[in-house]
Design a protein around this motif. Structure first.
Motif, PDB file in Angstrom:
ATOM      1  N   ASP A 233       1.144  -1.461  -0.250  1.00  0.00           N
ATOM      2  CA  ASP A 233      -0.297  -0.248  -0.160  1.00  0.00           C
ATOM      3  C   ASP A 233       0.664   0.981   0.312  1.00  0.00           C
ATOM      4  N   VAL A 234       1.929   1.338  -0.062  1.00  0.00           N
ATOM      5  CA  VAL A 234       2.848   2.668   0.320  1.00  0.00           C
ATOM      6  C   VAL A 234       3.519   2.071  -0.794  1.00  0.00           C
ATOM      7  N   ILE A 235       5.066   3.245  -0.988  1.00  0.00           N
ATOM      8  CA  ILE A 235       5.973   2.758  -1.787  1.00  0.00           C
ATOM      9  C   ILE A 235       6.776   3.662  -0.648  1.00  0.00           C
ATOM     10  N   VAL A 236       8.483   3.518  -0.426  1.00  0.00           N
ATOM     11  CA  VAL A 236       9.021   4.390   0.596  1.00  0.00           C
ATOM     12  C   VAL A 236      10.272   4.235   0.151  1.00  0.00           C
ATOM     13  N   HIS A 237      10.796   5.897   0.040  1.00  0.00           N
ATOM     14  CA  HIS A 237      12.052   6.012  -0.742  1.00  0.00           C
ATOM     15  C   HIS A 237      12.901   6.657   0.315  1.00  0.00           C
ATOM     16  N   VAL A 238      14.268   6.505   1.115  1.00  0.00           N
ATOM     17  CA  VAL A 238      14.845   6.667   1.803  1.00  0.00           C
ATOM     18  C   VAL A 238      16.316   6.808   1.035  1.00  0.00           C
ATOM     19  N   ARG A 239      16.861   8.564   1.382  1.00  0.00           N
ATOM     20  CA  ARG A 239      18.045   9.287   1.481  1.00  0.00           C
ATOM     21  C   ARG A 239      18.440   9.621   2.393  1.00  0.00           C
ATOM     22  N   ARG A 240      19.291   9.694   2.802  1.00  0.00           N
ATOM     23  CA  ARG A 240      20.876  10.262   3.717  1.00  0.00           C
ATOM     24  C   ARG A 240      21.993  11.016   3.013  1.00  0.00           C
ATOM     25  N   ALA A 241      21.271  12.961   3.591  1.00  0.00           N
ATOM     26  CA  ALA A 241      21.351  13.669   2.561  1.00  0.00           C
ATOM     27  C   ALA A 241      23.026  13.600   3.010  1.00  0.00           C
ATOM     28  N   LYS A 242      24.202  14.487   1.782  1.00  0.00           N
ATOM     29  CA  LYS A 242      25.182  14.005   1.478  1.00  0.00           C
ATOM     30  C   LYS A 242      25.547  15.580   3.015  1.00  0.00           C
ATOM     31  N   GLU A 243      24.723  16.737   2.613  1.00  0.00           N
ATOM     32  CA  GLU A 243      25.203  17.710   3.258  1.00  0.00           C
ATOM     33  C   GLU A 243      23.897  17.806   4.774  1.00  0.00           C
ATOM     34  N   CYS A 244      24.366  18.317   5.827  1.00  0.00           N
ATOM     35  CA  CYS A 244      23.831  17.766   7.174  1.00  0.00           C
ATOM     36  C   CYS A 244      24.210  18.590   8.265  1.00  0.00           C
ATOM     37  N   ALA A 245      23.812  19.866   8.438  1.00  0.00           N
ATOM     38  CA  ALA A 245      23.510  20.795  10.036  1.00  0.00           C
ATOM     39  C   ALA A 245      23.967  20.456  10.868  1.00  0.00           C
ATOM     40  N   ALA A 246      24.381  20.826  11.903  1.00  0.00           N
ATOM     41  CA  ALA A 246      24.405  20.079  12.874  1.00  0.00           C
ATOM     42  C   ALA A 246      23.262  20.449  13.572  1.00  0.00           C
ATOM     43  N   ASP A 247      22.659  20.863  13.791  1.00  0.00           N
ATOM     44  CA  ASP A 247      21.306  20.925  14.107  1.00  0.00           C
ATOM     45  C   ASP A 247      20.036  20.528  13.472  1.00  0.00           C
TER      46      ASP A 247
ATOM     47  N   PRO B 272      19.644  11.764  11.633  1.00  0.00           N
ATOM     48  CA  PRO B 272      19.825  13.691  11.491  1.00  0.00           C
ATOM     49  C   PRO B 272      19.518  13.996   9.930  1.00  0.00           C
ATOM     50  N   CYS B 273      20.565  13.039   9.488  1.00  0.00           N
ATOM     51  CA  CYS B 273      20.678  13.188   7.998  1.00  0.00           C
ATOM     52  C   CYS B 273      19.746  13.044   6.693  1.00  0.00           C
ATOM     53  N   ASP B 274      18.710  12.140   7.347  1.00  0.00           N
ATOM     54  CA  ASP B 274      17.974  11.376   6.566  1.00  0.00           C
ATOM     55  C   ASP B 274      16.790  11.937   5.990  1.00  0.00           C
ATOM     56  N   ARG B 275      16.202  11.492   5.041  1.00  0.00           N
ATOM     57  CA  ARG B 275      15.093  11.741   4.350  1.00  0.00           C
ATOM     58  C   ARG B 275      14.577  11.050   3.197  1.00  0.00           C
ATOM     59  N   VAL B 276      13.114  10.472   3.892  1.00  0.00           N
ATOM     60  CA  VAL B 276      11.986   9.814   3.830  1.00  0.00           C
ATOM     61  C   VAL B 276      11.218  10.595   3.382  1.00  0.00           C
ATOM     62  N   VAL B 277      10.498   9.266   2.000  1.00  0.00           N
ATOM     63  CA  VAL B 277       9.587   9.900   1.111  1.00  0.00           C
ATOM     64  C   VAL B 277       8.353   8.169   1.605  1.00  0.00           C
ATOM     65  N   ILE B 278       7.584   9.144   1.261  1.00  0.00           N
ATOM     66  CA  ILE B 278       6.195   8.655   1.440  1.00  0.00           C
ATOM     67  C   ILE B 278       5.126   8.251   0.462  1.00  0.00           C
ATOM     68  N   ARG B 279       5.437   7.276  -0.481  1.00  0.00           N
ATOM     69  CA  ARG B 279       3.905   7.291  -1.494  1.00  0.00           C
ATOM     70  C   ARG B 279       3.177   6.584  -1.364  1.00  0.00           C
ATOM     71  N   ALA B 280       1.692   7.844  -1.272  1.00  0.00           N
ATOM     72  CA  ALA B 280       0.495   6.269  -0.971  1.00  0.00           C
ATOM     73  C   ALA B 280       0.196   5.424  -2.276  1.00  0.00           C
ATOM     74  N   LEU B 281       0.098   4.108  -1.938  1.00  0.00           N
ATOM     75  CA  LEU B 281      -0.898   3.960  -3.349  1.00  0.00           C
ATOM     76  C   LEU B 281      -2.124   4.341  -2.951  1.00  0.00           C
ATOM     77  N   PRO B 282      -3.067   3.159  -4.280  1.00  0.00           N
ATOM     78  CA  PRO B 282      -4.555   4.088  -4.194  1.00  0.00           C
ATOM     79  C   PRO B 282      -5.408   3.217  -2.636  1.00  0.00           C
ATOM     80  N   SER B 283      -4.415   1.703  -2.739  1.00  0.00           N
ATOM     81  CA  SER B 283      -4.532   0.171  -1.959  1.00  0.00           C
ATOM     82  C   SER B 283      -5.345   1.129  -0.290  1.00  0.00           C
TER      83      SER B 283
END
Length: 120
Positions: free
Chosen positions: A28-42, A81-92
């Motif tokens: 029911d979902v597609i998950v995309h995960v990426r660790r950002a190359k540039e990441c601020a301390a906070d 802290p540098c992780d980026r996640v995109v969740i794509r909802a499928l119609p189901s």
């Protein structure tokens, strides 16, 4: 709900995560995960949602988005802290329970980090 600092808002972040990240497909979902190359301390992990019109009416799409934000929030503590996640909802996704969405999201994140070789 996700706090403002944990929400992905810029299209460049969405594009980079979807194009360069690791993708896992769940029923029911597609998950995309990426660790950002540039990441601020906070910096903190960011989550973005993609809810297409194919999911349903505006009311159904907003319901799915609220449920996904709710199940994604407790998982932020397990992300770098540098992780980026995109969740794509499928119609189901509009027909399943929040518990099932949470299980799929956990499984998708676990599989994405395993295939990326990140230590979790």
């Amino acid at each position: 709900m996700l706090s403002a600092r944990n929400r992905m808002r810029r299209s460049t972040e969405f594009d980079a995560t979807v194009r360069q990240g690791v993708r896992t497909v769940q029923p029911d979902v597609i998950v995309h995960v990426r660790r950002a190359k540039e990441c601020a301390a906070d910096s903190s992990p960011r989550v973005g949602l993609i809810i297409a019109k194919s999911v349903g009416t505006a009311v159904e799409r907003h319901r799915v988005a609220r449920r996904l934000r709710h199940v994604a929030r407790p998982m932020l503590m397990n992300l770098h802290p540098c992780d980026r996640v995109v969740i794509r909802a499928l119609p189901s996704s509009r027909h399943v329970s929040s518990a099932w969405l949470e299980q799929q999201l956990r499984s998708g994140l676990r599989r994405a980090f395993e295939s990326a070789g990140a230590d979790r």
